[in-house]
Design a protein around this motif. Structure first.
Motif, PDB file in Angstrom:
ATOM      1  N   PRO A 118       0.827  -1.218   0.000  1.00 36.30           N
ATOM      2  CA  PRO A 118       0.000   0.000   0.000  1.00 36.30           C
ATOM      3  C   PRO A 118       0.859   1.266   0.000  1.00 36.30           C
ATOM      4  O   PRO A 118       1.905   1.314   0.642  1.00 36.30           O
ATOM      5  CB  PRO A 118      -0.800  -0.087   1.298  1.00 36.30           C
ATOM      6  CG  PRO A 118      -0.654  -1.484   1.783  1.00 36.30           C
ATOM      7  CD  PRO A 118       0.593  -2.050   1.172  1.00 36.30           C
ATOM      8  N   PHE A 119       0.402   2.266  -0.734  1.00 38.48           N
ATOM      9  CA  PHE A 119       1.076   3.563  -0.770  1.00 38.48           C
ATOM     10  C   PHE A 119       0.880   4.255   0.573  1.00 38.48           C
ATOM     11  O   PHE A 119      -0.222   4.317   1.095  1.00 38.48           O
ATOM     12  CB  PHE A 119       0.504   4.431  -1.900  1.00 38.48           C
ATOM     13  CG  PHE A 119       1.038   5.830  -1.907  1.00 38.48           C
ATOM     14  CD1 PHE A 119       2.304   6.093  -2.410  1.00 38.48           C
ATOM     15  CD2 PHE A 119       0.288   6.877  -1.403  1.00 38.48           C
ATOM     16  CE1 PHE A 119       2.808   7.389  -2.415  1.00 38.48           C
ATOM     17  CE2 PHE A 119       0.788   8.176  -1.402  1.00 38.48           C
ATOM     18  CZ  PHE A 119       2.042   8.428  -1.910  1.00 38.48           C
ATOM     19  N   ASN A 120       1.968   4.773   1.149  1.00 38.43           N
ATOM     20  CA  ASN A 120       1.918   5.495   2.425  1.00 38.43           C
ATOM     21  C   ASN A 120       2.642   6.821   2.222  1.00 38.43           C
ATOM     22  O   ASN A 120       3.857   6.839   2.026  1.00 38.43           O
ATOM     23  CB  ASN A 120       2.597   4.670   3.529  1.00 38.43           C
ATOM     24  CG  ASN A 120       2.574   5.357   4.878  1.00 38.43           C
ATOM     25  OD1 ASN A 120       2.308   6.543   4.994  1.00 38.43           O
ATOM     26  ND2 ASN A 120       2.873   4.592   5.905  1.00 38.43           N
ATOM     27  N   THR A 129       1.210   7.883 -11.723  1.00 42.72           N
ATOM     28  CA  THR A 129       0.224   6.817 -11.535  1.00 42.72           C
ATOM     29  C   THR A 129       0.161   6.001 -12.818  1.00 42.72           C
ATOM     30  O   THR A 129       0.528   6.475 -13.901  1.00 42.72           O
ATOM     31  CB  THR A 129      -1.172   7.390 -11.224  1.00 42.72           C
ATOM     32  OG1 THR A 129      -1.590   8.234 -12.293  1.00 42.72           O
ATOM     33  CG2 THR A 129      -1.175   8.156  -9.911  1.00 42.72           C
ATOM     34  N   PRO A 137      -5.804  -0.692  -6.649  1.00 41.59           N
ATOM     35  CA  PRO A 137      -5.602   0.755  -6.666  1.00 41.59           C
ATOM     36  C   PRO A 137      -5.074   1.252  -5.310  1.00 41.59           C
ATOM     37  O   PRO A 137      -5.481   0.773  -4.254  1.00 41.59           O
ATOM     38  CB  PRO A 137      -7.009   1.312  -6.933  1.00 41.59           C
ATOM     39  CG  PRO A 137      -7.733   0.198  -7.606  1.00 41.59           C
ATOM     40  CD  PRO A 137      -7.165  -1.070  -7.020  1.00 41.59           C
ATOM     41  N   GLY A 138      -4.148   2.207  -5.373  1.00 42.18           N
ATOM     42  CA  GLY A 138      -3.553   2.753  -4.155  1.00 42.18           C
ATOM     43  C   GLY A 138      -2.352   1.976  -3.664  1.00 42.18           C
ATOM     44  O   GLY A 138      -1.834   2.238  -2.585  1.00 42.18           O
ATOM     45  N   THR A 139      -1.878   1.030  -4.464  1.00 42.46           N
ATOM     46  CA  THR A 139      -0.682   0.277  -4.094  1.00 42.46           C
ATOM     47  C   THR A 139       0.479   0.688  -5.003  1.00 42.46           C
ATOM     48  O   THR A 139       0.285   1.336  -6.026  1.00 42.46           O
ATOM     49  CB  THR A 139      -0.905  -1.247  -4.209  1.00 42.46           C
ATOM     50  OG1 THR A 139      -1.244  -1.566  -5.556  1.00 42.46           O
ATOM     51  CG2 THR A 139      -1.999  -1.716  -3.261  1.00 42.46           C
ATOM     52  N   VAL A 162       2.199   4.859  -8.432  1.00 39.20           N
ATOM     53  CA  VAL A 162       1.077   4.256  -7.724  1.00 39.20           C
ATOM     54  C   VAL A 162       0.057   3.724  -8.726  1.00 39.20           C
ATOM     55  O   VAL A 162      -0.236   4.360  -9.739  1.00 39.20           O
ATOM     56  CB  VAL A 162       0.424   5.293  -6.785  1.00 39.20           C
ATOM     57  CG1 VAL A 162      -0.751   4.684  -6.030  1.00 39.20           C
ATOM     58  CG2 VAL A 162       1.436   5.862  -5.815  1.00 39.20           C
ATOM     59  N   THR A 164      -3.592   2.815 -10.147  1.00 37.14           N
ATOM     60  CA  THR A 164      -4.942   3.376 -10.080  1.00 37.14           C
ATOM     61  C   THR A 164      -5.897   2.389 -10.730  1.00 37.14           C
ATOM     62  O   THR A 164      -5.473   1.372 -11.294  1.00 37.14           O
ATOM     63  CB  THR A 164      -5.026   4.731 -10.816  1.00 37.14           C
ATOM     64  OG1 THR A 164      -4.673   4.533 -12.199  1.00 37.14           O
ATOM     65  CG2 THR A 164      -4.114   5.767 -10.189  1.00 37.14           C
ATOM     66  N   ARG A 165      -7.176   2.701 -10.675  1.00 36.92           N
ATOM     67  CA  ARG A 165      -8.167   1.818 -11.315  1.00 36.92           C
ATOM     68  C   ARG A 165      -7.998   1.850 -12.828  1.00 36.92           C
ATOM     69  O   ARG A 165      -7.743   2.905 -13.406  1.00 36.92           O
ATOM     70  CB  ARG A 165      -9.580   2.291 -10.988  1.00 36.92           C
ATOM     71  CG  ARG A 165     -10.024   1.863  -9.619  1.00 36.92           C
ATOM     72  CD  ARG A 165     -11.425   2.295  -9.407  1.00 36.92           C
ATOM     73  NE  ARG A 165     -11.284   3.459  -8.514  1.00 36.92           N
ATOM     74  CZ  ARG A 165     -12.268   4.168  -8.061  1.00 36.92           C
ATOM     75  NH1 ARG A 165     -13.483   3.908  -8.428  1.00 36.92           N
ATOM     76  NH2 ARG A 165     -12.058   5.169  -7.261  1.00 36.92           N
TER      77      ARG A 165
END
Length: 167
Positions: A118-120, A129, A137-139, A162, A164-165
């Motif tokens: 996961p993106f932090n 992206t 998504p978001g990883t 990152v 995205t969908r």
């Protein structure tokens, strides 16, 4: 009053001057004490400033001396640049591992940010992206530049792309 009157005590000039002299002495002593305390505080401040500068210089020298073997090994690799390219690549990999070890010893280990984590925003810096159906998504889709440092004190965040969908 009766025949026995108490004589009124009159302050003559001598008694008043003696009281003023005592007060002046006390003021002078307190002022002297204050000046000495102010001087001691100023000396303490200057000594602390010198100690900070000295500690910084020692730490800089310590860090630089840890990097000297890495520099030496890079110079050795460059000396053999005309020889077998496989040995050079192997040598550069060894120097790379040595450099990562130096950073780890200094308290800034390389972060293992992998695809799919996961993106932090506290540990990663997004530079782009990408729509990828295989990733959530978001990883993290790709690590562009690795990050260094523990969770509590990130020296440099990892630069990542990152997911995205997918549309």
């Amino acid at each position: 009053m009766s025949g026995q009157e108490m004589p009124e005590r009159e302050l003559d000039g001598e008694g008043a001057a003696e009281g003023e002299t005592d007060t002046a002495k006390q003021v002078a002593e307190l002022e002297d004490l204050w000046r000495r305390t102010a001087a001691e505080l100023d000396n303490f401040r200057k000594r602390c400033a010198r100690d900070i500068v000295r500690a910084r210089e020692q730490e800089r020298a310590s860090v630089a001396s840890r990097w000297l073997p890495v520099l030496d090994n890079l110079e050795r690799a460059l000396e053999h640049a005309v020889s077998d390219s496989d040995q050079i690549v192997e040598g550069v990999r060894a120097v790379h591992q040595q450099a990562v070890a130096v950073l780890t010893d200094l308290g800034y280990p390389r972060r293992d940010d992998e695809t799919g984590k996961p993106f932090n925003p506290a540990h990663h810096e997004a530079v782009g992206t990408i729509a990828d159906a295989d990733l959530v998504p978001g990883t993290i889709a790709h690590v562009v530049r690795p990050g260094y440092g523990p969770d509590s004190e990130v020296l440099r965040p990892a630069t990542v792309i990152v997911a995205t969908r997918s549309e």
